[in-house]
Write a protein that holds these residues in place. Structure first.
Motif, PDB file in Angstrom:
ATOM      1  N   GLU A 159       1.335 -56.039  21.594  1.00  0.00           N
ATOM      2  CA  GLU A 159       1.136 -55.790  20.038  1.00  0.00           C
ATOM      3  C   GLU A 159       1.135 -57.104  19.368  1.00  0.00           C
ATOM      4  O   GLU A 159       1.559 -58.066  20.063  1.00  0.00           O
ATOM      5  N   ARG A 160       0.323 -56.895  18.122  1.00  0.00           N
ATOM      6  CA  ARG A 160       0.037 -58.433  17.417  1.00  0.00           C
ATOM      7  C   ARG A 160       1.608 -59.251  17.114  1.00  0.00           C
ATOM      8  O   ARG A 160       1.536 -60.313  17.196  1.00  0.00           O
ATOM      9  N   HIS A 161       2.609 -58.340  16.662  1.00  0.00           N
ATOM     10  CA  HIS A 161       3.634 -58.992  16.493  1.00  0.00           C
ATOM     11  C   HIS A 161       4.395 -59.683  17.699  1.00  0.00           C
ATOM     12  O   HIS A 161       5.484 -60.513  17.545  1.00  0.00           O
ATOM     13  N   GLU A 162       4.069 -59.284  18.603  1.00  0.00           N
ATOM     14  CA  GLU A 162       4.577 -59.819  20.056  1.00  0.00           C
ATOM     15  C   GLU A 162       3.951 -60.977  20.626  1.00  0.00           C
ATOM     16  O   GLU A 162       4.158 -61.615  21.542  1.00  0.00           O
ATOM     17  N   LYS A 163       2.773 -61.417  20.020  1.00  0.00           N
ATOM     18  CA  LYS A 163       1.968 -62.538  20.326  1.00  0.00           C
ATOM     19  C   LYS A 163       2.814 -63.765  20.499  1.00  0.00           C
ATOM     20  O   LYS A 163       2.595 -64.584  21.289  1.00  0.00           O
ATOM     21  N   SER A 164       3.919 -64.024  19.625  1.00  0.00           N
ATOM     22  CA  SER A 164       4.602 -65.390  19.590  1.00  0.00           C
ATOM     23  C   SER A 164       5.261 -65.510  20.948  1.00  0.00           C
ATOM     24  O   SER A 164       5.676 -66.701  21.312  1.00  0.00           O
ATOM     25  N   LEU A 165       5.742 -64.318  21.560  1.00  0.00           N
ATOM     26  CA  LEU A 165       6.375 -64.510  22.974  1.00  0.00           C
ATOM     27  C   LEU A 165       5.536 -65.239  24.206  1.00  0.00           C
ATOM     28  O   LEU A 165       5.947 -65.618  24.943  1.00  0.00           O
ATOM     29  N   LEU A 179      15.020 -59.868  20.040  1.00  0.00           N
ATOM     30  CA  LEU A 179      14.485 -58.575  19.755  1.00  0.00           C
ATOM     31  C   LEU A 179      13.099 -58.419  20.057  1.00  0.00           C
ATOM     32  O   LEU A 179      12.755 -57.084  20.430  1.00  0.00           O
ATOM     33  N   LEU A 180      12.145 -59.286  20.024  1.00  0.00           N
ATOM     34  CA  LEU A 180      10.811 -58.890  20.519  1.00  0.00           C
ATOM     35  C   LEU A 180      10.621 -58.783  22.038  1.00  0.00           C
ATOM     36  O   LEU A 180      10.161 -57.572  22.385  1.00  0.00           O
ATOM     37  N   LEU A 181      11.651 -59.401  22.703  1.00  0.00           N
ATOM     38  CA  LEU A 181      11.454 -59.123  24.368  1.00  0.00           C
ATOM     39  C   LEU A 181      12.187 -57.755  24.489  1.00  0.00           C
ATOM     40  O   LEU A 181      11.521 -56.915  25.410  1.00  0.00           O
ATOM     41  N   GLN A 182      13.244 -57.485  23.901  1.00  0.00           N
ATOM     42  CA  GLN A 182      13.913 -56.104  24.243  1.00  0.00           C
ATOM     43  C   GLN A 182      12.608 -55.156  23.813  1.00  0.00           C
ATOM     44  O   GLN A 182      12.811 -53.963  24.554  1.00  0.00           O
ATOM     45  N   GLY A 183      11.912 -55.255  22.793  1.00  0.00           N
ATOM     46  CA  GLY A 183      11.010 -54.070  22.283  1.00  0.00           C
ATOM     47  C   GLY A 183       9.935 -54.056  23.401  1.00  0.00           C
ATOM     48  O   GLY A 183       9.551 -53.049  23.980  1.00  0.00           O
ATOM     49  N   LEU A 184       9.457 -55.290  23.793  1.00  0.00           N
ATOM     50  CA  LEU A 184       8.321 -55.368  24.780  1.00  0.00           C
ATOM     51  C   LEU A 184       8.837 -54.750  26.231  1.00  0.00           C
ATOM     52  O   LEU A 184       8.042 -53.992  26.990  1.00  0.00           O
ATOM     53  N   LEU A 185      10.092 -55.089  26.464  1.00  0.00           N
ATOM     54  CA  LEU A 185      10.197 -54.538  28.009  1.00  0.00           C
ATOM     55  C   LEU A 185      10.784 -53.231  28.054  1.00  0.00           C
ATOM     56  O   LEU A 185      10.278 -52.469  28.888  1.00  0.00           O
ATOM     57  N   GLY A 186      11.281 -52.802  26.806  1.00  0.00           N
ATOM     58  CA  GLY A 186      11.521 -51.431  26.658  1.00  0.00           C
ATOM     59  C   GLY A 186      10.175 -50.556  26.668  1.00  0.00           C
ATOM     60  O   GLY A 186      10.427 -49.632  27.369  1.00  0.00           O
TER      61      GLY A 186
END
Ligand code: CO
Length: 292
Positions: A43-49, A82-89
């Motif tokens: 997702e767009r908001h995850e790109k910073s990872l 938080l972003l990582l938790q969302g992505l991995l979940g």
């Protein structure tokens, strides 16, 4: 060297008629089920990872465990966490739904283990004998004996810059195990109990786990084998997903950056065609039962 990669087109998320029944059989015979067009979308908001902070070698392997929603081994800022938790979940749910859809016979038996994100470029990793993922091996974890449970893993290449994930695949498990069997030894009496009592293993290491760990270590240490054994490299492009029993498939990670993976444990009785499963192959070679 036969090609162990089977490309399977999906139509609206489902395998083509005729393929559905075959996927389980392919996996149980040590093949890789490869879905070239099955993308796990970032997702767009995850790109910073994917921007570089997490690409330092200390973030080699970021893991989320289902029984513990904190991220282990991770020192990063709260926003990334938080972003990582969302992505991995999200990836854990994606992988589970995929396996339940494609492998319905496994669905009631699946036990999700870690979900992992690998943001570091494989080729920049430090190399060392026993932790070198670029050498052919079957998966076996020193601290986590499986007790005969299978390791079924789902992988998605989510590289945003077009880089493939390159795997090297080796020969089928039965011929590999036959070559190494004479070099394996049984554990010393009470050794598994000692390891468990000292907290080095999380449960008692069965004779099967002991042999699997030796196979993992011996094959990585055998430079001749690594150079000359049957092998084939395969590049998984970004936007693709694949599934394999990594306790059975000889594999190595040769190149790539930004991979998501989900590990499931599967009890041995959930496997239908067991003649090439590591437990059955090793029991045949040893002439005795290896779980106790
Ligand atoms: Co591995």
């Amino acid at each position: 060297m036969i090609n162990l990669i089977h490309a399977l087109p999906l139509i609206e998320g489902l395998p083509a008629a005729g393929d559905a029944a075959d996927i389980q059989s392919l996996l149980e015979h040590g093949h890789v089920a490869y879905f070239p067009a099955l993308e796990f979308a970032i997702e767009r908001h995850e790109k910073s990872l994917f921007s570089g902070r997490l690409s330092e070698p200390r973030f080699r392997n970021i893991q989320l465990h289902p029984w513990d929603t904190s991220l282990r081994h991770l020192v990063c800022n709260d926003q990334d966490r938080l972003l990582l938790q969302g992505l991995l979940g999200r990836f854990a749910r994606f992988a589970r739904q995929l396996v339940e859809t494609l492998l319905p016979a496994y669905a009631p038996h699946l036990f999700p283990a870690a979900t992992g994100f690998h943001p570091v470029d494989v080729e920049s990793r430090p190399t060392g004998m026993s932790n070198d993922e670029a050498r052919l091996h079957v998966d076996s974890f020193p601290r986590n004996p499986t007790g005969g449970r299978r390791l079924l893993r789902v992988f998605s290449n989510v590289n945003p810059h077009g880089a493939p994930r390159v795997w090297r695949l080796g020969e089928p498990f039965p011929s590999f195990a036959a070559k190494f069997h004479s070099r394996l030894h049984a554990p010393f009496p009470l050794w598994p109990e000692c390891l468990h009592a000292l907290g080095i293993t999380k449960s008692r290491r069965s004779p099967y786990d002991h042999l699997m760990l030796q196979l993992h270590d011996r094959v990585k240490a055998d430079i001749e084998y690594q150079r000359h054994a049957p092998q084939l490299d395969f590049a998984f492009p970004p936007g693709s997903t694949w599934i394999a029993f990594t306790d059975q498939v000889l594999h190595a990670a040769m190149a790539g950056q930004f991979l998501l993976e989900q590990t499931f444990y599967l009890p041995p009785q959930a496997v239908r065609e067991t003649e090439e499963s590591p437990l059955q192959v090793l029991e045949n070679l040893c002439g005795r039962r290896l779980l106790n």
